[in-house]
Design a protein around this motif. Structure first.
Motif, PDB file in Angstrom:
ATOM      1  N   HIS A  58     -11.122  39.182 -11.212  1.00 25.04           N
ATOM      2  CA  HIS A  58      -9.926  37.459 -11.051  1.00 25.04           C
ATOM      3  C   HIS A  58      -8.509  37.774 -11.744  1.00 25.04           C
ATOM      4  N   SER A  59      -7.709  38.430 -12.195  1.00 20.81           N
ATOM      5  CA  SER A  59      -6.725  38.926 -12.910  1.00 20.81           C
ATOM      6  C   SER A  59      -6.284  38.854 -10.973  1.00 20.81           C
ATOM      7  N   GLU A  60      -4.672  38.460 -11.815  1.00 20.74           N
ATOM      8  CA  GLU A  60      -3.656  38.090 -10.757  1.00 20.74           C
ATOM      9  C   GLU A  60      -3.661  38.790  -9.236  1.00 20.74           C
ATOM     10  N   ASP A  61      -3.541  39.954  -9.507  1.00 23.47           N
ATOM     11  CA  ASP A  61      -2.638  40.894  -9.121  1.00 23.47           C
ATOM     12  C   ASP A  61      -4.078  41.903  -7.825  1.00 23.47           C
ATOM     13  N   ASP A  62      -5.791  41.725  -8.251  1.00 16.91           N
ATOM     14  CA  ASP A  62      -5.794  43.016  -7.598  1.00 16.91           C
ATOM     15  C   ASP A  62      -7.397  42.123  -6.474  1.00 16.91           C
ATOM     16  N   HIS A  78      -6.973  38.221 -19.858  1.00 17.08           N
ATOM     17  CA  HIS A  78      -7.115  38.935 -19.278  1.00 17.08           C
ATOM     18  C   HIS A  78      -8.312  37.802 -18.698  1.00 17.08           C
ATOM     19  N   ASP A  79      -9.381  36.731 -19.437  1.00 16.35           N
ATOM     20  CA  ASP A  79     -10.437  36.593 -19.176  1.00 16.35           C
ATOM     21  C   ASP A  79     -10.567  35.295 -18.260  1.00 16.35           C
ATOM     22  N   HIS A  80      -9.928  34.650 -18.961  1.00 15.80           N
ATOM     23  CA  HIS A  80      -9.591  33.374 -18.227  1.00 15.80           C
ATOM     24  C   HIS A  80      -7.815  33.275 -17.467  1.00 15.80           C
ATOM     25  N   PRO A  81      -8.402  33.175 -16.896  1.00 16.26           N
ATOM     26  CA  PRO A  81      -7.141  32.869 -15.733  1.00 16.26           C
ATOM     27  C   PRO A  81      -6.449  31.132 -16.363  1.00 16.26           C
ATOM     28  N   PRO A  82      -5.506  30.513 -15.718  1.00 10.72           N
ATOM     29  CA  PRO A  82      -5.144  29.144 -15.927  1.00 10.72           C
ATOM     30  C   PRO A  82      -6.673  28.594 -15.066  1.00 10.72           C
ATOM     31  N   PHE A 101      -3.621  26.549  -5.766  1.00 12.86           N
ATOM     32  CA  PHE A 101      -4.933  27.447  -5.092  1.00 12.86           C
ATOM     33  C   PHE A 101      -5.026  29.172  -4.471  1.00 12.86           C
ATOM     34  N   ASN A 102      -5.412  29.438  -4.696  1.00 13.60           N
ATOM     35  CA  ASN A 102      -5.599  30.962  -4.638  1.00 13.60           C
ATOM     36  C   ASN A 102      -6.938  31.681  -4.369  1.00 13.60           C
ATOM     37  N   ARG A 103      -7.608  32.477  -3.383  1.00 17.65           N
ATOM     38  CA  ARG A 103      -8.651  32.841  -3.088  1.00 17.65           C
ATOM     39  C   ARG A 103      -9.829  32.846  -4.147  1.00 17.65           C
ATOM     40  N   GLN A 104      -9.732  32.579  -5.831  1.00 17.59           N
ATOM     41  CA  GLN A 104     -10.207  32.962  -6.741  1.00 17.59           C
ATOM     42  C   GLN A 104     -10.705  31.034  -6.809  1.00 17.59           C
ATOM     43  N   TYR A 105      -9.672  30.453  -6.340  1.00 18.16           N
ATOM     44  CA  TYR A 105      -9.536  28.706  -7.306  1.00 18.16           C
ATOM     45  C   TYR A 105      -9.003  28.441  -6.076  1.00 18.16           C
ATOM     46  N   MET A 147      -8.589  24.788 -21.192  1.00 25.32           N
ATOM     47  CA  MET A 147      -8.618  25.709 -22.282  1.00 25.32           C
ATOM     48  C   MET A 147      -8.333  24.833 -23.746  1.00 25.32           C
ATOM     49  N   SER A 148      -8.286  23.622 -23.727  1.00 26.93           N
ATOM     50  CA  SER A 148      -7.786  23.027 -25.212  1.00 26.93           C
ATOM     51  C   SER A 148      -8.755  23.096 -26.218  1.00 26.93           C
ATOM     52  N   THR A 149     -10.319  23.265 -25.408  1.00 25.80           N
ATOM     53  CA  THR A 149     -11.328  23.292 -26.914  1.00 25.80           C
ATOM     54  C   THR A 149     -12.246  24.842 -27.207  1.00 25.80           C
ATOM     55  N   ILE A 150     -11.079  25.550 -26.947  1.00 24.42           N
ATOM     56  CA  ILE A 150     -11.502  26.604 -28.406  1.00 24.42           C
ATOM     57  C   ILE A 150     -11.700  26.638 -29.812  1.00 24.42           C
TER      58      ILE A 150
END
Lengths: 134, 396
Positions: free
Chosen positions: A6-10, B19-23, B363-367, B1-4
């Motif tokens: 899910h990284s933004e670019d790929d 890398h792991d957790h987009p916003p 919004f994007n294709r993952q969200y 992201m505030s509960t870490i």
């Protein structure tokens, strides 16, 4: 599930795209089918099908509902579990309505407001005529 | 992201965060897909509760329709099929734009998403505008729920009643004024983000009044059509105006009988018999039955006093548009369409929230979950209307 899926670019490169965009043609086709069925529903109201009227109307409405669920609500592409849950709810609606209706058939008159509890019947001129009340 | 902070792997999480957790990915989900599927299961469960909730009202409808089919048939004539059909079309179109919005969010077409969401909102507002005309028209005629029902066939359009339409329109007018002020302020202050939200929202608010205008045009058209019907078809095919006319005639003919004796009642009965030949005049048939039963009661007993006759009538079942029986239909009508309208209002609320986020390009294709979930809710509201429209408006 790769951590980088899910990284933004790929996005497009990875194999974990779970979005299934519906084609514009499908959307428009479903919309026009729904509109057409609405026209049919309105048109059939001017014919007298007698006892079949409610069945006809409900059949057309159900065809429309299936179209909306299958395409607009993406049920075809969705996980089957979601569809089972949702369609399962209609089984319970059916049970609920059938049992309640069957029960009301046996006790129907208790649902009716008793006549002496009626408000003065404004839409019933003959009553005022005969009993001489003002 | 505030509960870490609570997590034992704080260091690892913070390290891998970029890398792991987009916003958009909540901390407790591994992947966007898992987040999406969880949300989707949740919204489907919510929709199930909605279906069961509405099924209670459909059940009430089924019971009372099975009990009093003629009341539903008669009262349904007061619902304007044209307005109902227009609203069905508007809602179907809004479903199309909503499904399109989901597509736009999946393809990251941000402008298209804002446009389709604004179109969906506009359709919702047109729907409510048309509904406002329907409701205010019926309030004015006294076609109200049981208990408040005061419709009088001899005076269907009483002139003195509160300005119901103005009451319904007032909150929307306020919203329109507020959004327009916001639009001007954001334009003057140069806040591009707020301006981009206020612009579609002002169109959306205007659309309520487009709906009101549309409803007014169609409602007035229907009225004149009704009057033509009366002249062209004096026998009447269960059209409400004909029933009104018959009852008016009856009232006029029956007036002298108040002072007179049994002979006049007999005359009255012949008039009733003529009127009752038309099977459409359910009311007349039933009042004739009532009269016959009353005559029989008075004939068999030796009592001729008014008190006895009165008693005979009150125990007779009256199958007509009395405030109670007709009121039950309108209770069900207002309950079902009203709660549906409340769902539309709630839908407008969440769609405005989506519109703001769409302008922010969240919004994007993952969200795209929120758009999809609101879409599912919106389609359910449409689904309910698909059943409500024929069941309430199209009874013949």
């Amino acid at each position: 599930m790769s951590a980088h899926a899910h990284s933004e670019d790929d996005h497009s490169a990875d194999g974990h795209d779970f979005a299934h965009p519906m084609s514009v043609q499908t959307l428009l086709a479903v919309f026009f089918a729904l509109t057409f069925l609405t026209v049919i529903t309105v048109a059939q109201a001017s014919f007298d099908f007698g006892a079949f009227e409610v069945a006809t109307v409900m059949f057309i409405a159900t065809v429309k509902a299936v179209l909306v669920m299958a395409f607009f609500m993406h049920m075809l592409a969705d996980k089957p579990f979601n569809a089972i849950i949702f369609i399962g709810s209609f089984v319970f609606v059916g049970l609920f309505v059938m049992f309640t209706l069957g029960d009301s058939m046996m006790t129907s008159h208790s649902f009716e407001p008793r006549v002496e509890e009626l408000a003065p019947a404004v839409a019933e001129p003959t009553i005022t005529t005969v009993d001489g009340a003002p | 992201m505030s509960t870490i902070e609570a997590s034992p792997e704080v260091g690892h999480d913070e390290h891998g965060h970029d890398h792991d957790h987009p916003p958009f990915l909540a901390h407790h989900f591994d992947t966007p897909e898992q987040q999406f599927d969880s949300g989707k299961l949740g919204i489907w469960l919510f929709l199930v509760t909605e279906v069961l909730f509405f099924s209670g009202m459909f059940c009430a409808y089924a019971i009372f329709r099975a009990l009093r089919p003629e009341v539903f048939e008669g009262c349904s004539q007061f619902l304007n099929t044209k307005l109902g059909a227009i609203n069905t079309g508007v809602l179907l179109f809004s479903s199309l734009t909503m499904a399109w919005a989901v597509r736009c969010s999946q393809l990251e077409q941000h402008k298209g998403l804002v446009g389709t969401l604004a179109a969906t909102l506009s359709c919702a507002m047109i729907f409510l505008g048309v509904k406002a005309i329907e409701y205010s028209h019926k309030f004015g005629m006294g076609l109200l729920p049981a208990g408040l029902f005061f419709y009088d066939p001899s005076n269907p359009h009483p002139t003195e009643h509160p300005p119901y339409l103005a009451y319904i329109c007032a909150p929307f007018a306020l919203a329109l004024a507020g959004v327009l002020i916001w639009l001007v302020v954001s334009a003057v202050s140069g806040n591009k983000f707020q301006f981009a939200i206020a612009k579609p929202l002002s169109v959306v608010c205007l659309c309520f009044f487009v709906g009101v205008g549309l409803g007014t045009v169609l409602e007035s058209g229907e009225e004149s059509a009704d009057h033509i019907d009366v002249h062209a078809d004096p026998n009447g095919l269960a059209t409400a105006p004909v029933m009104e006319q018959a009852e008016k005639t009856m009232a006029a003919e029956a007036a002298p009988a108040i002072a007179a004796s049994g002979a006049m009642v007999a005359v009255d009965e012949t008039v009733l018999k003529i009127l009752a030949k038309d099977p459409a005049n359910v009311g007349v048939v039933s009042s004739q039955n009532a009269l016959e039963q009353q005559t029989a009661a008075a004939g068999t007993s030796t009592v001729t006093g008014d008190g006895e006759i009165l008693g005979a009538i009150t125990t007779t079942e009256v199958d007509v548009m009395t405030p109670t029986t007709a009121g039950v239909f309108f209770s069900i009508y207002y309950c079902m369409t009203g709660i549906h309208a409340i769902h539309i209002l709630a839908g407008i609320g969440v769609l405005v929230w989506l519109l703001v986020r769409a302008v922010r390009q969240d919004f994007n294709r993952q969200y795209f979950g929120p758009v999809d979930y609101v879409g599912l809710y919106w389609h359910l509201v449409d689904l309910i209307w698909i059943y409500l429209f024929p069941l309430l408006y199209l009874i013949r």
